[in-house]
Design an enzyme around this catalytic site. Structure first.
Site, mmCIF file in Angstrom:
data_model
loop_
_atom_site.group_PDB
_atom_site.id
_atom_site.type_symbol
_atom_site.label_atom_id
_atom_site.label_comp_id
_atom_site.label_asym_id
_atom_site.label_seq_id
_atom_site.Cartn_x
_atom_site.Cartn_y
_atom_site.Cartn_z
ATOM 1 N N HIS A 50 1.034 -0.990 -0.265
ATOM 2 C CA HIS A 50 -0.074 -0.291 -0.274
ATOM 3 C C HIS A 50 0.661 1.451 -0.176
ATOM 4 C CE1 HIS A 50 -3.819 2.531 1.030
ATOM 5 N NE2 HIS A 50 -2.650 3.456 2.046
ATOM 6 N N GLU A 51 1.952 1.498 0.981
ATOM 7 C CA GLU A 51 3.052 2.258 0.663
ATOM 8 C C GLU A 51 3.788 2.711 -0.025
ATOM 9 O OE1 GLU A 51 2.312 4.681 2.784
ATOM 10 O OE2 GLU A 51 0.666 3.827 4.783
ATOM 11 N N HIS A 54 1.484 4.459 -3.386
ATOM 12 C CA HIS A 54 1.589 5.596 -3.298
ATOM 13 C C HIS A 54 3.027 6.303 -3.451
ATOM 14 C CE1 HIS A 54 -2.189 6.371 -0.503
ATOM 15 N NE2 HIS A 54 -1.754 5.251 -0.115
#
Length: 238
Positions: A50-51, A54
Protein backbone atom coordinates in the site's frame (compact mmCIF):
# COMPACT_ATOMS: atom_id res chain seq x y z
CA UNK A 1 -3.48 5.49 6.00
CA UNK A 2 -1.52 8.21 7.78
CA UNK A 3 0.13 8.07 11.14
CA UNK A 4 -1.83 9.84 13.87
CA UNK A 5 -0.36 12.66 15.96
CA UNK A 6 -3.28 13.67 18.13
CA UNK A 7 -3.94 13.84 21.89
CA UNK A 8 -7.00 11.69 21.36
CA UNK A 9 -4.92 8.95 19.78
CA UNK A 10 -4.04 7.21 23.07
CA UNK A 11 -7.70 7.29 24.11
CA UNK A 12 -8.73 5.67 20.83
CA UNK A 13 -6.20 2.88 21.15
CA UNK A 14 -7.14 2.21 24.79
CA UNK A 15 -10.80 2.07 23.81
CA UNK A 16 -10.03 -0.30 20.95
CA UNK A 17 -8.00 -2.55 23.25
CA UNK A 18 -10.82 -2.51 25.83
CA UNK A 19 -13.38 -3.38 23.13
CA UNK A 20 -11.15 -6.19 21.87
CA UNK A 21 -10.78 -7.65 25.36
CA UNK A 22 -14.44 -7.26 26.30
CA UNK A 23 -15.47 -8.70 22.95
CA UNK A 24 -13.56 -11.89 23.67
CA UNK A 25 -10.71 -11.30 21.23
CA UNK A 26 -8.21 -12.84 23.68
CA UNK A 27 -10.50 -15.34 25.41
CA UNK A 28 -8.44 -18.12 23.86
CA UNK A 29 -4.84 -16.82 23.72
CA UNK A 30 -3.52 -19.78 21.72
CA UNK A 31 -6.27 -19.46 19.13
CA UNK A 32 -5.65 -15.70 18.92
CA UNK A 33 -1.92 -16.28 18.46
CA UNK A 34 -2.50 -18.79 15.66
CA UNK A 35 -4.89 -16.42 13.88
CA UNK A 36 -2.36 -13.60 14.17
CA UNK A 37 0.45 -15.78 12.81
CA UNK A 38 -1.68 -16.79 9.84
CA UNK A 39 -2.64 -13.15 9.25
CA UNK A 40 0.90 -11.84 9.63
CA UNK A 41 1.98 -12.28 5.97
CA UNK A 42 -1.18 -10.52 4.74
CA UNK A 43 -0.73 -7.60 7.15
CA UNK A 44 2.95 -7.09 6.33
CA UNK A 45 2.45 -7.43 2.57
CA UNK A 46 -0.74 -5.36 2.56
CA UNK A 47 0.74 -2.42 4.45
CA UNK A 48 4.06 -2.54 2.57
CA UNK A 49 2.53 -2.70 -0.90
CA UNK A 50 0.00 0.00 0.00
CA UNK A 51 2.68 2.49 1.01
CA UNK A 52 4.94 1.41 -1.86
CA UNK A 53 2.09 2.19 -4.24
CA UNK A 54 1.93 5.77 -2.98
CA UNK A 55 5.72 6.18 -3.12
CA UNK A 56 6.14 4.64 -6.57
CA UNK A 57 3.32 6.71 -8.09
CA UNK A 58 4.67 9.96 -6.64
CA UNK A 59 8.20 9.13 -7.82
CA UNK A 60 7.05 8.33 -11.35
CA UNK A 61 5.03 11.55 -11.47
CA UNK A 62 8.11 13.65 -10.72
CA UNK A 63 8.36 13.91 -6.95
CA UNK A 64 11.72 12.62 -5.73
CA UNK A 65 10.78 12.94 -2.05
CA UNK A 66 9.80 9.27 -1.58
CA UNK A 67 12.97 8.19 -3.41
CA UNK A 68 15.20 10.31 -1.18
CA UNK A 69 13.46 8.88 1.89
CA UNK A 70 13.95 5.29 0.76
CA UNK A 71 10.25 4.58 0.29
CA UNK A 72 10.31 3.37 -3.34
CA UNK A 73 10.91 -0.18 -2.19
CA UNK A 74 8.94 -3.27 -1.23
CA UNK A 75 11.10 -3.79 1.86
CA UNK A 76 8.63 -3.90 4.79
CA UNK A 77 11.20 -2.22 7.06
CA UNK A 78 10.71 1.00 5.09
CA UNK A 79 6.93 1.01 5.52
CA UNK A 80 5.98 -0.72 8.78
CA UNK A 81 5.45 1.52 11.78
CA UNK A 82 6.29 -0.74 14.78
CA UNK A 83 3.74 0.87 17.10
CA UNK A 84 1.08 1.02 14.40
CA UNK A 85 1.73 -2.64 13.61
CA UNK A 86 1.45 -3.61 17.27
CA UNK A 87 -1.83 -1.70 17.59
CA UNK A 88 -3.16 -3.46 14.53
CA UNK A 89 -2.36 -6.86 16.01
CA UNK A 90 -3.76 -6.09 19.47
CA UNK A 91 -6.52 -3.54 18.90
CA UNK A 92 -7.43 -4.28 15.28
CA UNK A 93 -6.59 -0.71 14.28
CA UNK A 94 -3.18 0.34 12.95
CA UNK A 95 -1.19 2.12 10.27
CA UNK A 96 2.02 2.16 8.26
CA UNK A 97 4.61 4.91 7.94
CA UNK A 98 2.96 7.58 5.74
CA UNK A 99 4.63 8.45 2.44
CA UNK A 100 5.55 12.13 2.28
CA UNK A 101 4.74 13.82 -1.02
CA UNK A 102 5.51 17.34 -2.23
CA UNK A 103 2.76 18.39 -4.64
CA UNK A 104 4.91 21.27 -5.90
CA UNK A 105 6.96 18.71 -7.83
CA UNK A 106 3.98 17.51 -9.85
CA UNK A 107 3.33 18.90 -13.34
CA UNK A 108 -0.43 18.47 -12.87
CA UNK A 109 -0.94 18.71 -9.07
CA UNK A 110 -4.62 17.75 -8.84
CA UNK A 111 -4.40 14.87 -11.31
CA UNK A 112 -1.12 13.57 -9.94
CA UNK A 113 -2.20 13.82 -6.30
CA UNK A 114 -5.34 11.88 -7.25
CA UNK A 115 -3.21 9.15 -8.84
CA UNK A 116 -0.97 8.97 -5.77
CA UNK A 117 -4.00 8.70 -3.47
CA UNK A 118 -5.50 5.90 -5.57
CA UNK A 119 -2.24 3.99 -5.98
CA UNK A 120 -2.20 2.52 -2.47
CA UNK A 121 -5.67 0.99 -2.61
CA UNK A 122 -5.06 -0.28 -6.15
CA UNK A 123 -2.08 -2.23 -4.83
CA UNK A 124 -4.28 -3.81 -2.15
CA UNK A 125 -6.86 -4.77 -4.77
CA UNK A 126 -4.19 -6.32 -7.01
CA UNK A 127 -2.80 -8.37 -4.11
CA UNK A 128 -6.30 -9.64 -3.28
CA UNK A 129 -6.90 -10.66 -6.91
CA UNK A 130 -3.47 -12.29 -7.29
CA UNK A 131 -3.95 -14.20 -4.02
CA UNK A 132 -7.30 -15.52 -5.26
CA UNK A 133 -5.60 -16.56 -8.49
CA UNK A 134 -2.89 -18.44 -6.59
CA UNK A 135 -5.55 -20.16 -4.48
CA UNK A 136 -7.30 -21.24 -7.68
CA UNK A 137 -4.03 -22.73 -8.96
CA UNK A 138 -3.70 -24.78 -5.78
CA UNK A 139 -7.27 -26.03 -6.12
CA UNK A 140 -6.68 -26.90 -9.76
CA UNK A 141 -3.25 -28.51 -9.62
CA UNK A 142 -2.97 -29.56 -5.97
CA UNK A 143 -6.47 -30.32 -4.67
CA UNK A 144 -5.27 -33.17 -2.47
CA UNK A 145 -2.60 -30.95 -0.95
CA UNK A 146 -5.20 -28.32 -0.04
CA UNK A 147 -7.89 -30.74 1.10
CA UNK A 148 -5.96 -33.36 3.05
CA UNK A 149 -2.66 -31.95 4.31
CA UNK A 150 -2.02 -29.72 7.30
CA UNK A 151 0.36 -27.53 5.31
CA UNK A 152 -2.25 -27.22 2.57
CA UNK A 153 -4.77 -26.00 5.13
CA UNK A 154 -2.26 -23.41 6.38
CA UNK A 155 -1.55 -22.21 2.85
CA UNK A 156 -5.28 -21.91 2.17
CA UNK A 157 -5.87 -19.88 5.33
CA UNK A 158 -2.95 -17.57 4.57
CA UNK A 159 -4.21 -16.91 1.04
CA UNK A 160 -7.76 -16.28 2.23
CA UNK A 161 -6.38 -13.89 4.86
CA UNK A 162 -4.37 -12.22 2.10
CA UNK A 163 -7.56 -11.61 0.16
CA UNK A 164 -9.70 -10.44 3.08
CA UNK A 165 -7.13 -8.23 4.81
CA UNK A 166 -6.17 -6.47 1.60
CA UNK A 167 -9.83 -5.85 0.84
CA UNK A 168 -10.26 -4.41 4.34
CA UNK A 169 -7.24 -2.14 3.84
CA UNK A 170 -8.54 -1.05 0.44
CA UNK A 171 -12.10 -0.26 1.51
CA UNK A 172 -11.14 1.28 4.85
CA UNK A 173 -8.68 3.62 3.16
CA UNK A 174 -11.34 4.62 0.63
CA UNK A 175 -13.53 6.12 3.35
CA UNK A 176 -13.67 9.88 2.59
CA UNK A 177 -12.39 10.91 6.00
CA UNK A 178 -9.05 12.57 6.76
CA UNK A 179 -6.38 11.28 6.95
CA UNK A 180 -7.48 8.32 4.80
CA UNK A 181 -6.82 8.11 1.06
CA UNK A 182 -10.52 8.41 0.29
CA UNK A 183 -10.50 11.99 1.50
CA UNK A 184 -7.56 12.77 -0.77
CA UNK A 185 -9.43 11.26 -3.72
CA UNK A 186 -12.60 13.25 -3.01
CA UNK A 187 -10.50 16.39 -2.45
CA UNK A 188 -8.90 16.22 -5.88
CA UNK A 189 -12.04 15.11 -7.71
CA UNK A 190 -14.04 18.05 -6.39
CA UNK A 191 -11.16 20.49 -5.87
CA UNK A 192 -12.03 20.82 -2.19
CA UNK A 193 -8.77 22.58 -1.33
CA UNK A 194 -10.26 25.73 -2.78
CA UNK A 195 -13.17 25.59 -0.34
CA UNK A 196 -13.47 26.40 3.33
CA UNK A 197 -15.18 23.04 3.86
CA UNK A 198 -11.91 21.22 3.16
CA UNK A 199 -10.10 22.77 6.10
CA UNK A 200 -13.04 22.34 8.46
CA UNK A 201 -13.27 18.64 7.67
CA UNK A 202 -9.50 18.13 7.67
CA UNK A 203 -9.12 19.70 11.11
CA UNK A 204 -11.83 17.46 12.54
CA UNK A 205 -10.94 14.36 10.53
CA UNK A 206 -9.27 12.46 13.32
CA UNK A 207 -12.15 13.08 15.72
CA UNK A 208 -14.68 11.97 13.11
CA UNK A 209 -12.73 8.80 12.37
CA UNK A 210 -12.27 8.04 16.06
CA UNK A 211 -16.01 8.32 16.75
CA UNK A 212 -16.88 6.12 13.75
CA UNK A 213 -14.43 3.42 14.82
CA UNK A 214 -15.36 3.42 18.51
CA UNK A 215 -19.08 3.18 17.75
CA UNK A 216 -18.52 0.45 15.13
CA UNK A 217 -19.90 2.57 12.30
CA UNK A 218 -16.86 1.66 10.20
CA UNK A 219 -17.63 -2.03 10.75
CA UNK A 220 -21.18 -1.50 9.53
CA UNK A 221 -19.73 -0.01 6.33
CA UNK A 222 -16.77 -2.33 5.90
CA UNK A 223 -18.37 -5.71 6.58
CA UNK A 224 -20.92 -5.75 3.71
CA UNK A 225 -18.51 -4.10 1.26
CA UNK A 226 -15.68 -6.50 2.10
CA UNK A 227 -18.04 -9.48 1.85
CA UNK A 228 -19.36 -8.23 -1.49
CA UNK A 229 -15.85 -7.64 -2.83
CA UNK A 230 -14.65 -11.04 -1.58
CA UNK A 231 -17.61 -12.77 -3.21
CA UNK A 232 -16.99 -10.92 -6.47
CA UNK A 233 -13.29 -11.78 -6.61
CA UNK A 234 -13.89 -15.43 -5.72
CA UNK A 235 -16.61 -15.63 -8.39
CA UNK A 236 -14.01 -14.63 -11.00
CA UNK A 237 -11.86 -17.66 -10.23
CA UNK A 238 -14.25 -20.27 -8.83
Amino acid sequence: MKRFFNPGFAVLILLMVFMSISGGRFSNPLDWLMRMLLSLPAIVIGLSFHEFGHAFAAYKLGDMTPKYQGRVTLNPAAHIDPFGFLCLMIAGFGWGVPVQVDMRNFKHPRRDELIVSVAGVVMNLLIAIISAGILKLFYTFGPLFIAYSYMGSVVQQILISMILINLVLMIFNLLPIPPLDGFGIVTELFNLRSTELYYKIYDKGFLILMVLIVFNVTDLILTPLVNLSFTGIMAIFF
